[in-house]
Scaffold this motif. Structure first.
Motif, PDB file in Angstrom:
ATOM      1  N   VAL A  47      -1.827  -0.259  24.683  1.00  0.00           N
ATOM      2  CA  VAL A  47      -0.791  -0.088  23.659  1.00  0.00           C
ATOM      3  C   VAL A  47      -1.347   0.841  22.600  1.00  0.00           C
ATOM      4  CG1 VAL A  47       0.645  -1.218  21.925  1.00  0.00           C
ATOM      5  CG2 VAL A  47       0.091  -2.421  24.059  1.00  0.00           C
ATOM      6  N   LEU A  48      -0.598   1.879  22.289  1.00  0.00           N
ATOM      7  CA  LEU A  48      -0.978   2.822  21.234  1.00  0.00           C
ATOM      8  C   LEU A  48       0.077   2.755  20.131  1.00  0.00           C
ATOM      9  CD1 LEU A  48      -2.495   5.177  19.928  1.00  0.00           C
ATOM     10  CD2 LEU A  48      -1.292   6.725  21.505  1.00  0.00           C
ATOM     11  N   ASN A  49      -0.302   2.236  18.973  1.00  0.00           N
ATOM     12  CA  ASN A  49       0.588   2.144  17.830  1.00  0.00           C
ATOM     13  C   ASN A  49       0.222   3.233  16.821  1.00  0.00           C
ATOM     14  OD1 ASN A  49       2.000  -0.115  18.797  1.00  0.00           O
ATOM     15  ND2 ASN A  49       0.516  -1.542  17.909  1.00  0.00           N
ATOM     16  N   ILE A  50       1.208   4.049  16.448  1.00  0.00           N
ATOM     17  CA  ILE A  50       0.945   5.139  15.517  1.00  0.00           C
ATOM     18  C   ILE A  50       1.031   4.608  14.094  1.00  0.00           C
ATOM     19  CG2 ILE A  50       1.636   7.418  14.742  1.00  0.00           C
ATOM     20  CD1 ILE A  50       0.414   7.258  17.588  1.00  0.00           C
ATOM     21  N   SER A  51      -0.075   4.686  13.377  1.00  0.00           N
ATOM     22  CA  SER A  51      -0.185   4.173  12.015  1.00  0.00           C
ATOM     23  C   SER A  51      -0.156   5.338  11.026  1.00  0.00           C
ATOM     24  CB  SER A  51      -1.477   3.355  11.883  1.00  0.00           C
ATOM     25  OG  SER A  51      -1.566   2.761  10.607  1.00  0.00           O
ATOM     26  N   SER A  52      -0.768   5.144   9.880  1.00  0.00           N
ATOM     27  CA  SER A  52      -0.765   6.153   8.825  1.00  0.00           C
ATOM     28  C   SER A  52      -1.862   5.817   7.828  1.00  0.00           C
ATOM     29  CB  SER A  52       0.589   6.162   8.110  1.00  0.00           C
ATOM     30  OG  SER A  52       0.535   6.937   6.926  1.00  0.00           O
ATOM     31  N   ASP A  53      -2.362   6.850   7.127  1.00  0.00           N
ATOM     32  CA  ASP A  53      -3.316   6.564   6.062  1.00  0.00           C
ATOM     33  C   ASP A  53      -2.645   5.827   4.912  1.00  0.00           C
ATOM     34  OD1 ASP A  53      -1.822   8.779   5.312  1.00  0.00           O
ATOM     35  OD2 ASP A  53      -3.489   9.784   4.293  1.00  0.00           O
ATOM     36  N   ALA A  54      -1.302   5.904   4.847  1.00  0.00           N
ATOM     37  CA  ALA A  54      -0.580   5.155   3.815  1.00  0.00           C
ATOM     38  C   ALA A  54      -0.689   3.655   4.017  1.00  0.00           C
ATOM     39  CB  ALA A  54       0.890   5.569   3.795  1.00  0.00           C
ATOM     40  N   ALA A  55      -1.128   3.210   5.188  1.00  0.00           N
ATOM     41  CA  ALA A  55      -1.319   1.782   5.433  1.00  0.00           C
ATOM     42  C   ALA A  55      -2.539   1.243   4.695  1.00  0.00           C
ATOM     43  CB  ALA A  55      -1.467   1.526   6.932  1.00  0.00           C
ATOM     44  N   VAL A  56      -3.455   2.117   4.313  1.00  0.00           N
ATOM     45  CA  VAL A  56      -4.694   1.667   3.676  1.00  0.00           C
ATOM     46  C   VAL A  56      -4.936   2.315   2.314  1.00  0.00           C
ATOM     47  CG1 VAL A  56      -5.812   1.062   5.845  1.00  0.00           C
ATOM     48  CG2 VAL A  56      -6.039   3.388   4.965  1.00  0.00           C
ATOM     49  N   GLU A  57      -4.159   3.362   1.970  1.00  0.00           N
ATOM     50  CA  GLU A  57      -4.321   4.049   0.693  1.00  0.00           C
ATOM     51  C   GLU A  57      -3.059   3.842  -0.157  1.00  0.00           C
ATOM     52  OE1 GLU A  57      -6.944   5.491  -0.429  1.00  0.00           O
ATOM     53  OE2 GLU A  57      -8.162   5.548   1.397  1.00  0.00           O
ATOM     54  N   PRO A  58      -3.213   3.477  -1.442  1.00  0.00           N
ATOM     55  CA  PRO A  58      -2.047   3.192  -2.289  1.00  0.00           C
ATOM     56  C   PRO A  58      -1.446   4.452  -2.914  1.00  0.00           C
ATOM     57  CG  PRO A  58      -4.054   2.709  -3.497  1.00  0.00           C
ATOM     58  CD  PRO A  58      -4.491   3.140  -2.126  1.00  0.00           C
ATOM     59  N   TYR A  59      -0.766   5.240  -2.107  1.00  0.00           N
ATOM     60  CA  TYR A  59      -0.129   6.453  -2.614  1.00  0.00           C
ATOM     61  C   TYR A  59       1.142   6.100  -3.394  1.00  0.00           C
ATOM     62  CZ  TYR A  59      -3.068   8.825   0.867  1.00  0.00           C
ATOM     63  OH  TYR A  59      -4.130   9.286   1.605  1.00  0.00           O
ATOM     64  N   LEU A  60       1.299   6.740  -4.541  1.00  0.00           N
ATOM     65  CA  LEU A  60       2.507   6.527  -5.330  1.00  0.00           C
ATOM     66  C   LEU A  60       3.729   6.935  -4.516  1.00  0.00           C
ATOM     67  CD1 LEU A  60       1.363   7.931  -8.809  1.00  0.00           C
ATOM     68  CD2 LEU A  60       1.625   5.530  -8.149  1.00  0.00           C
ATOM     69  N   GLY A  61       4.728   6.054  -4.491  1.00  0.00           N
ATOM     70  CA  GLY A  61       5.958   6.340  -3.781  1.00  0.00           C
ATOM     71  C   GLY A  61       5.946   5.971  -2.311  1.00  0.00           C
ATOM     72  N   TRP A  62       4.789   5.628  -1.777  1.00  0.00           N
ATOM     73  CA  TRP A  62       4.684   5.315  -0.342  1.00  0.00           C
ATOM     74  C   TRP A  62       4.547   3.820  -0.094  1.00  0.00           C
ATOM     75  CZ3 TRP A  62       4.250   8.947   3.818  1.00  0.00           C
ATOM     76  CH2 TRP A  62       4.350  10.289   3.405  1.00  0.00           C
ATOM     77  N   GLY A  63       4.915   2.994  -1.075  1.00  0.00           N
ATOM     78  CA  GLY A  63       4.680   1.555  -0.956  1.00  0.00           C
ATOM     79  C   GLY A  63       5.423   0.910   0.190  1.00  0.00           C
TER      80      GLY A  63
END
Length: 252
Positions: free
Chosen positions: A147-163
């Motif tokens: 299984v390959l699930n596509i994630s994002s750096d936004a899952a671990v970094e608190p970017y403004l607006g990406w909550g």
């Protein structure tokens, strides 16, 4: 009389969000390596274009629809079984902001995020991949698949607006990690592909020049290394995978 040699059937991959971007690039890369495909996306016209191109290379079943729809997920699993059973599930389909209307801020602040849109965001980015994985798991178990699930750096970094987006991807990351522990015979990966030159990134960055970002095809070739090397289950960054020797990525 000599018996004809047994030829193993081509492996089957189920790829969501496969009409453009990374999903389409992964579908083409898998097809080039002999995989049969079940592909899906919400846009029927774009998916039909993808199907026509891929059909020149491999056997492909294209089913337009939304992965949040129970019946559609069932059809996807049935289509994979019909081709011989999935050895790979790629949960790539995703949403940036749920059902936000065109012209709205692409990435609302959490204080302003409409709750119905936030719910849909979690349904698309976290719940639907888990639900589709549940349906396909018997096929994957029978083939020691992945299984390959596509994630994002936004899952671990608190970017403004990406909550909202980041929280939904963080949920998918945690589900991936638990599934990897529970299904030890499979390979289960969450991968942060990094920024890519895609429509989704441009929509998230209106007016910005993204021409210097890598193409999805470049990232897809890196992700295929997970399959070739049968890399240990875990969360990875595409940039790290590209830089690491194959011997450092695990194996059987």
């Amino acid at each position: 009389m000599n018996e004809a040699p047994h030829i193993a059937p081509a492996p089957v991959a189920l790829v969501t969000g496969a009409s453009r971007g990374l999903g389409l690039a992964l579908a083409h890369a898998l097809a080039a390596e002999g995989w049969q495909l079940v592909i899906t996306a919400r846009g029927a016209a774009e998916l039909a274009e993808a199907e026509a191109a891929l059909a020149a290379v491999t056997k492909v079943v294209a089913l337009p629809g939304s992965i949040v729809d129970d019946d559609h997920r069932a059809r996807l699993a049935e289509a994979a079984e019909g081709l011989g059973g999935a050895s790979l599930l790629v949960n790539n389909a995703g949403s940036l902001n749920g059902a936000a209307a065109p012209g709205a801020e692409p990435l609302p602040r959490l204080a302003d995020f409409p709750l119905p849109d936030l719910l849909e965001l979690f349904e698309v980015n976290a719940l639907a991949p888990i639900a589709l994985t549940q349906l396909v798991l018997p096929q994957l178990r029978a083939r020691s698949g992945a299984v390959l699930n596509i994630s994002s750096d936004a899952a671990v970094e608190p970017y403004l607006g990406w909550g909202g987006y980041g929280a939904s991807k963080a949920a998918l990351d945690q589900a991936t990690a638990v599934l990897a522990r529970e299904e030890a015979e499979l390979r289960v990966w969450a991968v942060d592909p990094g920024n890519m030159r895609t429509r989704m990134l441009q929509e998230a960055s209106p007016g910005e020049d993204i021409s210097g970002e890598p193409l999805p095809e470049q990232i897809a070739s890196v992700l295929l290394g997970l399959l070739r090397d049968r890399t240990h289950s875990g969360r990875y960054r595409a940039a790290d995978l590209a830089a690491a020797p194959a011997a450092d990525r695990g194996g059987r």
